[in-house]
Design an enzyme around this catalytic site. Structure first.
Site, PDB file in Angstrom:
ATOM      1  N   GLY A  29     -27.404   5.187 -23.998  1.00 45.06           N
ATOM      2  CA  GLY A  29     -25.992   5.268 -23.643  1.00 45.06           C
ATOM      3  C   GLY A  29     -25.136   5.566 -24.847  1.00 45.06           C
ATOM      4  CG  ASN A  30     -21.651   7.493 -24.677  1.00 47.19           C
ATOM      5  OD1 ASN A  30     -20.549   6.999 -24.461  1.00 47.19           O
ATOM      6  ND2 ASN A  30     -22.220   8.366 -23.842  1.00 47.19           N
ATOM      7  NE  ARG A  31     -21.572   2.118 -31.302  1.00 45.61           N
ATOM      8  CZ  ARG A  31     -22.356   1.037 -31.230  1.00 45.61           C
ATOM      9  NH1 ARG A  31     -22.055   0.066 -30.391  1.00 45.61           N
ATOM     10  NH2 ARG A  31     -23.420   0.949 -32.004  1.00 45.61           N
ATOM     11  CB  ALA A  97     -18.685   9.967 -23.576  1.00 41.72           C
TER      12      ALA A  97
END
Ligand code: C5P
Length: 220
Positions: A29-31, A97
């Site tokens: 995943g990402n932030r 995102a």
């Protein structure tokens, strides 16, 4: 909601990260917090639009009486939700995102640790915005760009390649801008190379600026 700038308009907004599963308990995943997309959705509803918000995993919520919230997990699920609604909408803002890659194999059981290192094979996810651009009819399509070099040039390339009407460039060089935080500094670029740069603002303020730019173009 008669007489508001977005009365009678339907908008689709993507927000947040995507999570790409590796096994039942792990993901890539990402932030991304989802804040920018959620603020854009709330503002659109206040301006009179019907809003569909397609969001990856976030801690955020909206008033689901006024905003249709579709929660998804992976890029593939976001792709499907967006294409399902695309024909009905007038404006799309892709603020999510989206993970560019996903694990090629998803284990059915929790992966066991073994001696030595582990390699994970990744495959490309679909570019959702590119695929919407290819299908575009009369929709006004807006993307986001997060660049670290040749910002304007790369953002303009992206706008053309994805067949967008406008792109919002996040200025990462500036303190307080972009991912995760509560403020942002943007440049709005349209397909005729009209460029407007804004100062550092809170994300609700940035959402107002973005809608003002879009509204002036869809009503022109
Ligand atoms: O190509 P890049 O990832 O920099 O483009 C960013 C823009 O494209 C954002 O608007 C993002 O939401 C969208 N995007 C997408 N699907 C992807 C990758 C990016 O919709 N797989």
């Amino acid at each position: 909601s008669q007489g508001l700038p977005l009365s009678g308009k339907k908008v689709l907004i993507t927000a947040g990260p995507t999570h790409e599963p590796l096994d039942p308990v792990r993901f890539l995943g990402n932030r991304s917090s989802g804040t920018m997309g959620f603020e854009l959705a709330k503002k659109a509803a206040n301006l009179g639009a019907k809003v569909i918000l397609v969001s990856g995993p976030t801690n955020l919520s909206v008033d689901e009486e006024t905003i249709q919230l579709i929660r998804i997990t992976s890029a593939q699920e976001m792709y499907e939700a967006c294409h399902e609604h695309f024909d009905d909408v007038d404006v799309v803002i892709a603020a999510a995102a989206v993970a560019d890659y996903r694990p090629k194999h998803v284990a059915q059981e929790k992966m066991k640790k073994k001696d030595g290192d582990l390699q994970i094979e990744l495959e490309r996810n679909p570019d959702i915005l590119l695929s919407l651009g290819a299908r575009k009819d009369n929709q006004f399509l807006v993307g986001f760009a997060l660049e670290t070099e040749n910002e304007l040039e790369n953002a303009k390339d992206k706008l053309e390649r994805k067949n967008l009407d406008a792109i919002v460039l996040n200025s990462l060089k500036d303190d307080g801008a972009g991912f995760g935080g509560s403020t942002n500094k943007i440049t709005f670029i349209d397909k005729n190379s009209g460029i407007k740069t804004f100062g550092l603002k809170t994300k609700p303020e940035v959402a107002s600026d973005i809608w003002e730019e879009i509204i002036s173009r869809i009503h022109a």
